[in-house]
Scaffold this active site. Sequence first.
Site, mmCIF file in Angstrom:
data_model
loop_
_atom_site.group_PDB
_atom_site.id
_atom_site.type_symbol
_atom_site.label_atom_id
_atom_site.label_comp_id
_atom_site.label_asym_id
_atom_site.label_seq_id
_atom_site.Cartn_x
_atom_site.Cartn_y
_atom_site.Cartn_z
ATOM 1 N N CYS A 190 0.834 -1.202 0.000
ATOM 2 C CA CYS A 190 0.000 0.000 0.000
ATOM 3 C C CYS A 190 0.868 1.251 0.000
ATOM 4 O O CYS A 190 1.994 1.232 0.491
ATOM 5 C CB CYS A 190 -0.881 0.026 1.230
ATOM 6 S SG CYS A 190 -1.874 -1.455 1.402
ATOM 7 N N ASN A 228 -0.360 0.561 6.055
ATOM 8 C CA ASN A 228 0.379 -0.310 5.136
ATOM 9 C C ASN A 228 0.973 -1.437 5.967
ATOM 10 O O ASN A 228 1.653 -1.178 6.962
ATOM 11 C CB ASN A 228 1.504 0.488 4.451
ATOM 12 C CG ASN A 228 2.429 -0.406 3.632
ATOM 13 O OD1 ASN A 228 2.039 -1.481 3.194
ATOM 14 N ND2 ASN A 228 3.662 0.044 3.434
ATOM 15 N N GLY A 229 0.685 -2.678 5.589
ATOM 16 C CA GLY A 229 1.224 -3.812 6.340
ATOM 17 C C GLY A 229 0.126 -4.790 6.698
ATOM 18 O O GLY A 229 -0.941 -4.792 6.088
ATOM 19 N N HIS A 268 14.530 -36.081 -16.555
ATOM 20 C CA HIS A 268 14.130 -36.717 -15.295
ATOM 21 C C HIS A 268 12.652 -36.480 -14.991
ATOM 22 O O HIS A 268 12.229 -36.597 -13.848
ATOM 23 C CB HIS A 268 15.024 -36.219 -14.152
ATOM 24 C CG HIS A 268 16.461 -36.581 -14.362
ATOM 25 N ND1 HIS A 268 16.922 -37.879 -14.256
ATOM 26 C CD2 HIS A 268 17.529 -35.838 -14.746
ATOM 27 C CE1 HIS A 268 18.216 -37.921 -14.533
ATOM 28 N NE2 HIS A 268 18.605 -36.687 -14.840
ATOM 29 N N ARG A 290 3.747 1.053 -7.013
ATOM 30 C CA ARG A 290 3.736 0.047 -5.950
ATOM 31 C C ARG A 290 2.697 -1.044 -6.219
ATOM 32 O O ARG A 290 2.752 -2.112 -5.655
ATOM 33 C CB ARG A 290 3.395 0.718 -4.622
ATOM 34 C CG ARG A 290 4.576 1.390 -3.990
ATOM 35 C CD ARG A 290 4.206 1.929 -2.632
ATOM 36 N NE ARG A 290 5.250 1.651 -1.681
ATOM 37 C CZ ARG A 290 5.155 0.845 -0.656
ATOM 38 N NH1 ARG A 290 4.043 0.215 -0.417
ATOM 39 N NH2 ARG A 290 6.179 0.654 0.142
ATOM 40 N N GLU A 300 15.162 -16.131 -14.344
ATOM 41 C CA GLU A 300 14.817 -14.713 -14.370
ATOM 42 C C GLU A 300 14.018 -14.394 -15.636
ATOM 43 O O GLU A 300 13.030 -13.645 -15.594
ATOM 44 C CB GLU A 300 16.093 -13.869 -14.271
ATOM 45 C CG GLU A 300 15.917 -12.374 -14.416
ATOM 46 C CD GLU A 300 14.941 -11.753 -13.419
ATOM 47 O OE1 GLU A 300 14.511 -12.419 -12.470
ATOM 48 O OE2 GLU A 300 14.568 -10.585 -13.639
ATOM 49 N N LYS A 316 5.207 -3.523 -5.968
ATOM 50 C CA LYS A 316 6.633 -3.280 -6.190
ATOM 51 C C LYS A 316 7.488 -3.726 -5.012
ATOM 52 O O LYS A 316 8.508 -4.355 -5.190
ATOM 53 C CB LYS A 316 6.873 -1.797 -6.506
ATOM 54 C CG LYS A 316 8.325 -1.460 -6.828
ATOM 55 C CD LYS A 316 8.819 -2.193 -8.067
ATOM 56 C CE LYS A 316 10.288 -1.989 -8.336
ATOM 57 N NZ LYS A 316 10.817 -2.972 -9.284
ATOM 58 N N LYS A 372 10.173 -12.905 -15.705
ATOM 59 C CA LYS A 372 9.795 -11.660 -16.414
ATOM 60 C C LYS A 372 8.574 -11.912 -17.280
ATOM 61 O O LYS A 372 7.626 -11.134 -17.287
ATOM 62 C CB LYS A 372 10.932 -11.155 -17.316
ATOM 63 C CG LYS A 372 12.101 -10.526 -16.641
ATOM 64 C CD LYS A 372 11.846 -9.188 -15.996
ATOM 65 C CE LYS A 372 11.391 -9.301 -14.587
ATOM 66 N NZ LYS A 372 12.302 -9.461 -13.517
ATOM 67 N N GLU A 390 5.296 -12.673 -15.115
ATOM 68 C CA GLU A 390 4.686 -11.604 -14.325
ATOM 69 C C GLU A 390 4.055 -10.516 -15.178
ATOM 70 O O GLU A 390 3.084 -9.903 -14.742
ATOM 71 C CB GLU A 390 5.668 -11.023 -13.303
ATOM 72 C CG GLU A 390 6.844 -10.286 -13.884
ATOM 73 C CD GLU A 390 7.834 -9.818 -12.816
ATOM 74 O OE1 GLU A 390 7.414 -9.489 -11.704
ATOM 75 O OE2 GLU A 390 9.038 -9.789 -13.123
ATOM 76 N N TRP A 395 -3.351 -2.226 -1.655
ATOM 77 C CA TRP A 395 -3.074 -3.494 -2.322
ATOM 78 C C TRP A 395 -3.690 -4.549 -1.407
ATOM 79 O O TRP A 395 -3.208 -4.794 -0.302
ATOM 80 C CB TRP A 395 -1.566 -3.681 -2.447
ATOM 81 C CG TRP A 395 -1.152 -4.864 -3.257
ATOM 82 C CD1 TRP A 395 -1.061 -4.924 -4.626
ATOM 83 C CD2 TRP A 395 -0.763 -6.155 -2.774
ATOM 84 N NE1 TRP A 395 -0.648 -6.177 -5.005
ATOM 85 C CE2 TRP A 395 -0.461 -6.949 -3.895
ATOM 86 C CE3 TRP A 395 -0.651 -6.721 -1.505
ATOM 87 C CZ2 TRP A 395 -0.042 -8.266 -3.806
ATOM 88 C CZ3 TRP A 395 -0.239 -8.038 -1.408
ATOM 89 C CH2 TRP A 395 0.067 -8.794 -2.538
#
Length: 609
Positions: free
Chosen positions: A2, A100-101, A505, A27, A482, A604, A486, A489, A74
């Site tokens: 947030c 926020n949290g 395997h 964010r 990576e 973010k 990318k 997401e 968020w």
Amino acid sequence: MCGIVGYAGSGSAKKMILSGLKSLEYRGYDSAGIALVRRGKLLVRKESGKLEALEAKVGSESFDASIGIGHTRWATHGAPTRENAHPHLSQDGRIAVVHNGIIENYMELKQDLIENHGVLFLSETDSEVIAQLIGLYYEGDLVAAIRRAVKELRGAYAIAAVCTEEPERIVAFRRDAPMIAALCEEGGLIASDIPALLKYTRDIYLIENGEIVVVTRDAVQIFDEEMTRMHRTRTHIAWDIAAAEKRGYEHFMMKEICEQPGVIRETLLQRLDDKGELALDDLAFTKAEIGAIEHVYIVACGTANHAGRVGKQLLERYAGIPVEVELSSEFRYRNPIVNGRTLVLCISQSGETSDTLEALREAKKRGARVLSIVNVEGSSVARESDFVFYTSAGPEIAVASTKAYTTQLVSLYLIALHFGRIRGTVTRAESGRLIQELKRAPEMIEAVIGKEAEIKAFAKKHYKKEKIYYVGRGSDVASAEEASLKLKEISYINSFAIAAGELKHGTIALITRDVLFFALATQSYLYDKMLSNIEEMKARQAQIIAVAKEGDMRIAEAADEVFFIPDCADEIAPIVEIVFFQLFAYHVAKLRGRDIDQPRNLAKSVTVE
Ligand code: F6R
């Protein structure tokens, strides 16, 4: 997570808060709200969705004052509806709170407030509990009520509150979630993140854990939990608002991809002397301390963890130290074997990732020394580490990390070489050779960016695929992971990465003709092995795009298509090839019409567990 912005001054609080929240859009959020105090009343407006919806609502009204708080949410507890958006109010409507949290014990607090105090809750959030508790304890002093309330809260959080009875001030508190404050010509400000304040000032107060901040139009006062006044010097932020703006690019992600040559040059320049030799003066280890390291744990999340996987190869090869790479969320609960001869190396762009911060604290508790590679100055991870190595990436706004990743890689090369020189495990000549190669990395990245049209053509051909997988060997495994992250997401395509030797395997069972594989083949010592893996996949009718070094003729015969990166040392390839994958993911996401800078469900900096 947030975003929080508060303003107390002589100007328009609506304008100041909305423009601050706008700077924090990166964010990630799904609803927004604002509360202003005017003539003994709270004016509150909230909307689900983007900030534009809130702006449209308050834009046409005479909704304004000179003090207030705002929030972008968020969602964690409760859907992203208007009811669950912040600010939340106390039952008597006198106090508004943004948060926020996460409040871990909110269920028991809520139950107590309902059963024993007759409180009526209007949202499903954990945050409303804070507003109700502060309301319950309010006896004419907002600071006293907040101090009493936070004693009952468990979790990681930052809060800001205003009260109709105290129309001159905002009171804020932080515990394990970021909070900063500043005083500028327009008045006093608080925020969860630096970009919200950059339009007004670059000199900010960093608020420490457990501190209360009182912001008025002409003062920022900071107190510890016992209400002792703290005298804090301001921190000057090196980057300005221009660095946090798009400057003509369609998306922050593209701007940040293109900034990579420049920020890598900057990160290098600061650590090389006139003769081009390593000069890591900011790494305040003594030679004895470096010599005494017996074991390194690299601890990080997501993209930063992928950087750590490349770092492992470098530290083991050049510094001769055994390294394990761990996810912060696992390390913190795993009872790791750590002692005074262990170095825990935390990597974090934001420096506020809750899991990494907790892993760092756990490591310190167990006696390890902690070195962190961090991008945001003064962030919690930076402040709590024994040693800090700053990446000079500048603000990274797009949710998908790009330039932070490549500067983390460069930092790891430098640290590995520095340790190696001091431990006597790398010769001056070998270190010199690698530094020369590193210095060429920016121009090699420029060459990859220069081939954007070719990369766009790959994207155009394949963007409708539903399965795109990545394989490699050695440090190409980390690059594959990576690259896959990318793509996942920002395009939402089903993707994973795997070490090529692992294919047979089990995973090879997934190969059908509609699967696209990227085969990363930049590591010379593993090249023949990779070619065999490509053959295996081709035999099962997968489509294959190889990524190889310029001049490689054999690969063109094996794979369906090839993207060539400039010919470079194996060790440097991870920095260069990832730029191709960043651009591929970007163009695929764009063709699919995705929200590139703020992909769904993501934030973010992940300041909650
Ligand atoms: C992906 C991404 C995340 C972060 C992760 C750690 O593009 O950005 O995976 O790398 O959330 O964040 P920091 O580096 O801020 O600790």
